[in-house]
Design an enzyme around this catalytic site. Sequence first.
Site, PDB file in Angstrom:
ATOM      1  CG  ASP A   1      -1.691   1.273   1.357  1.00 23.26           C
ATOM      2  OD1 ASP A   1      -2.343   1.699   0.337  1.00 23.26           O
ATOM      3  OD2 ASP A   1      -1.671   1.926   2.587  1.00 23.26           O
TER       4      ASP A   1
ATOM      5  CG  ASP B   1      -1.824   7.597   0.175  1.00 23.78           C
ATOM      6  OD1 ASP B   1      -1.118   8.773   0.061  1.00 23.78           O
ATOM      7  OD2 ASP B   1      -2.630   7.336  -0.840  1.00 23.78           O
TER       8      ASP B   1
ATOM      9  CB  THR C   1      -2.128   3.396  -3.783  1.00 24.21           C
ATOM     10  OG1 THR C   1      -2.857   4.446  -3.273  1.00 24.21           O
ATOM     11  CG2 THR C   1      -2.090   3.598  -5.253  1.00 24.21           C
ATOM     12  CB  SER C   2      -7.498   3.862  -2.267  1.00 28.83           C
ATOM     13  OG  SER C   2      -7.770   2.498  -1.543  1.00 28.83           O
TER      14      SER C   2
ATOM     15  CE  LYS D   1      -5.338  -0.982  -1.517  1.00 29.05           C
ATOM     16  NZ  LYS D   1      -4.378  -0.543  -0.769  1.00 29.05           N
TER      17      LYS D   1
ATOM     18  CG  ASP E   1      -2.111   2.681   6.563  1.00 29.17           C
ATOM     19  OD1 ASP E   1      -2.334   3.754   7.070  1.00 29.17           O
ATOM     20  OD2 ASP E   1      -2.360   2.437   5.041  1.00 29.17           O
TER      21      ASP E   1
END
Length: 233
Positions: A22, A24, A123-124, A155, A180
């Site tokens: 991931d 961020d 990643t989103s 996600k 995270d």
Amino acid sequence: MGVGDDRGVTTTTPRLAAVLFDMDGTLVDSERLWDTALSELAAHYGGALSAQARISMVGMNPGVSMRILHTDLGQEWRDPDESYRWVERRMTDLFRTGLVWRPGALALLEAVRRAGVPTALVTSTGRPLVDIALDTLGRDNFDVVVAGDEVRAPKPDPEPYRRAAELLGVPIERCVAIEDSPTGVASALAAGAAVLGVPNEVPLDAADGVHLLESLTGADLDFLSAMILKPAH
């Protein structure tokens, strides 16, 4: 790797096929930059973003995050796409100057690359901002990148992690995903990956299939490889 048993039969020990990162809050401390942009948008709309609403956005895709912000401000009528374009413009400036590596993240990424283990960034965040972040992260550090606007279901749906494994050509069950947020953890678990949770802005609960560390300074290649052999309970 083949291992002979007492009967002379060769068995196969599962190997780490890939590490799926991931971005961020996991590789870079960018959540604080999102704090800035989202708070400024709320002020632009004449309000203030509550702490609870901000926490609930962590790990979410842009559309959901903007709807949370609008609801928090009592301005549900606003267009999520328009709001995100505002945030994206602000984040473009912040990503160019303010990205900082999370503790242990760069060392782990470099160790994985030196070992020749395939890597993916999952990643989103949308591709325009991801492309800017890669100036800091290093484009050559990832064999594939799956951005939030490049999947049909972001996600916590498993699609992003399944897509990363497909692009790498590896079985997802021999991949370790590093996350995270609860949203990201749910996505990786549903996809079938082993999950290393490193909480940042929000806490993570212990769960089957999830290993928890305070930071990535406590992780190395042996640790990640062992996760494939010894799933968390």
